[in-house]
Write an enzyme that holds these catalytic residues in place. Structure first.
Site, PDB file in Angstrom:
ATOM      1  N   ALA A  20       0.795  -1.234   0.000  1.00 58.73           N
ATOM      2  CA  ALA A  20       0.000   0.000   0.000  1.00 58.73           C
ATOM      3  C   ALA A  20       0.820   1.274   0.000  1.00 58.73           C
ATOM      4  CB  ALA A  20      -0.920  -0.002   1.229  1.00 58.73           C
ATOM      5  N   SER A  21       2.132   1.199   0.032  1.00 62.62           N
ATOM      6  CA  SER A  21       2.938   2.395   0.267  1.00 62.62           C
ATOM      7  C   SER A  21       3.173   3.244  -0.973  1.00 62.62           C
ATOM      8  CB  SER A  21       4.291   2.011   0.885  1.00 62.62           C
ATOM      9  OG  SER A  21       4.993   1.124   0.035  1.00 62.62           O
ATOM     10  N   VAL A  22       3.119   2.652  -2.160  1.00 68.88           N
ATOM     11  CA  VAL A  22       3.408   3.394  -3.392  1.00 68.88           C
ATOM     12  C   VAL A  22       2.541   2.871  -4.531  1.00 68.88           C
ATOM     13  CG1 VAL A  22       5.817   3.901  -2.813  1.00 68.88           C
ATOM     14  CG2 VAL A  22       5.267   1.793  -4.024  1.00 68.88           C
ATOM     15  N   GLY A  23       2.548   3.614  -5.643  1.00 67.16           N
ATOM     16  CA  GLY A  23       1.998   3.143  -6.903  1.00 67.16           C
ATOM     17  C   GLY A  23       0.555   2.730  -6.859  1.00 67.16           C
ATOM     18  N   ASP A  71       5.263  -7.472   6.382  1.00 64.35           N
ATOM     19  CA  ASP A  71       5.914  -8.132   5.257  1.00 64.35           C
ATOM     20  C   ASP A  71       5.104  -9.389   4.966  1.00 64.35           C
ATOM     21  OD1 ASP A  71       7.480  -9.585   3.514  1.00 64.35           O
ATOM     22  OD2 ASP A  71       9.331  -9.377   4.673  1.00 64.35           O
ATOM     23  N   TYR A 165       9.555 -13.772 -12.629  1.00 62.56           N
ATOM     24  CA  TYR A 165       8.383 -12.984 -12.234  1.00 62.56           C
ATOM     25  C   TYR A 165       7.156 -13.440 -13.023  1.00 62.56           C
ATOM     26  CZ  TYR A 165       5.314  -8.858 -12.016  1.00 62.56           C
ATOM     27  OH  TYR A 165       4.245  -8.009 -11.862  1.00 62.56           O
ATOM     28  N   VAL A 199       2.436  -0.125 -16.617  1.00 65.66           N
ATOM     29  CA  VAL A 199       1.870   0.970 -15.825  1.00 65.66           C
ATOM     30  C   VAL A 199       3.012   1.897 -15.411  1.00 65.66           C
ATOM     31  CG1 VAL A 199       0.475   1.614 -13.826  1.00 65.66           C
ATOM     32  CG2 VAL A 199       0.114  -0.609 -14.940  1.00 65.66           C
ATOM     33  N   THR A 201       4.608   3.414 -12.973  1.00 65.24           N
ATOM     34  CA  THR A 201       4.836   3.427 -11.522  1.00 65.24           C
ATOM     35  C   THR A 201       6.333   3.256 -11.282  1.00 65.24           C
ATOM     36  OG1 THR A 201       4.694   1.032 -11.197  1.00 65.24           O
ATOM     37  CG2 THR A 201       2.611   2.264 -11.163  1.00 65.24           C
TER      38      THR A 201
END
Length: 256
Positions: A20-23, A71, A165, A199, A201
Site C-alpha cells: 500500500a505504500s506506493v503506486g 511483510d 516474475y 503501468v 509506476t
C-alpha cells in the site's frame, strides 16, 4: 452496469490492501477511503502509508486509512496483521492483494534466495492473505465480500523478459481461478483478478534503475495508476449477481 454509485454498499466496511505504500496500492487505498471505507494499508514501509493517511485525513473524508507494517512473505507478520484487524475493526470485507516485486535477473542468473523471496511475496503471501480474508468473512457470515488479486499481463503471456516474475504471475492466474472454485462452493464471496500491462509506476525503476526506467517509459505507451484503480472500482461496484472475474488491461499501443 457497474458504476461508482454501486460502491455505496461498501461505506464503513473494512478493506485490506497489501503493497500500500506506493503506486497502484497507494492509489487503491486513496480511492477506497474516498468511497467511505476503513482501509488497512500494509507494507514494509509504514511511514509512506502514514503520509498518505495524513493527506487523506486533511480532506475530511468519511473513510480512513490505517497504516500497518507487514511483510506478507512472513507468515507470523500476516497472522499478526489479521489478529490486529479482527481485534480493532471486526474483520476483512475486501482484500486487495497488491504486494509484488521482481528482480532483473534472467533465469540463467537468478539464485535460489531471490527465487524464494519472489515466490514468498507474489504467491505465498497472496494465498495467505486471501485465505485468511475468506475465513474471516465466513466466520462472520459475510457472504458478499470480495477478494481482488492484482495480477499482470505477465500472467497471461511470455514476453521473454522477467521470466521468473512471469512464472509467479502465471501462478496467480491459476490461483485466482482455483480460489473462485473453492469459494463458490461455500459462499457468494467474489474473486477478481486485475492484470495490467505496462503501468507508469516505480515498479520498473526498482528493477532496472531510475535512468533506464525513465528512458524506457519514454518509448512505450503506459497505463496510469488511475486506470487500474478504475478497473478495481468497476469490479467492486458490479451488481451482487455479477462477478467480474478477470480484467486484462493494456495500454492501447502495447503490442504483446
Amino acid at each position: 452496469m457497474a458504476s461508482s454509485s454501486g460502491m455505496s454498499r461498501w461505506a464503513n466496511r473494512v478493506a485490506l490492501v497489501t503493497g500500500a505504500s506506493v503506486g497502484i496500492g497507494a492509489g487503491i487505498c486513496a480511492s477506497l477511503v474516498e468511497h467511505g471505507m476503513t482501509v488497512v494499508g500494509c507494507a514494509r514501509n509504514k511511514d509512506a502509508i502514514q503520509k498518505i493517511s495524513d493527506d487523506l485525513r486533511d480532506k475530511g473524508l468519511t473513510g480512513k486509512l490505517i497504516p500497518y507494517k507487514c511483510d506478507v512473505s512472513d507468515e507470523t507478520e500476516v497472522n499478526n496483521l489479521f489478529a490486529y484487524i479482527e481485534a480493532n475493526h471486526g474483520g476483512v470485507d475486501v482484500c486487495v492483494n497488491n504486494a509484488g516485486f521482481s528482480t532483473h535477473q534472467t533465469l540463467l542468473e537468478i539464485n535460489a534466495t531471490e527465487m524464494r523471496a519472489m515466490l514468498d511475496v507474489n504467491v505465498v503471501g497472496l494465498v495467505l492473505c486471501a485465505q485468511k480474508s475468506v475465513n474471516s468473512m465466513l466466520a462472520r457470515g459475510v457472504h458478499d465480500g470480495h477478494i481482488i488479486n492484482i495480477n499482470s499481463m505477465a500472467g497471461h503471456r511470455i514476453s521473454g523478459f522477467l521470466n521468473f516474475y512471469t512464472a509467479t504471475k502465471f501462478a496467480v492466474t491459476a490461483l485466482n481461478e482455483g480460489l473462485r472454485k473453492e469459494v463458490v462452493a461455500k459462499s457468494r464471496i467474489r474473486v477478481t483478478a486485475i492484470s495490467p500491462g505496462a503501468v507508469d509506476t516505480h515498479f520498473a525503476h526498482r528493477i532496472v534503475g531510475e535512468e533506464m526506467a525513465k528512458q524506457m517509459y519514454k518509448t512505450i505507451d503506459t497505463l496510469s495508476v488511475q486506470d487500474i484503480v478504475d478497473a478495481l472500482i468497476f469490479a467492486l461496484s458490479a451488481p451482487e449477481n455479477s462477478q467480474v472475474h478477470d480484467i486484462q488491461i493494456r495500454p492501447t499501443g502495447q503490442k504483446e
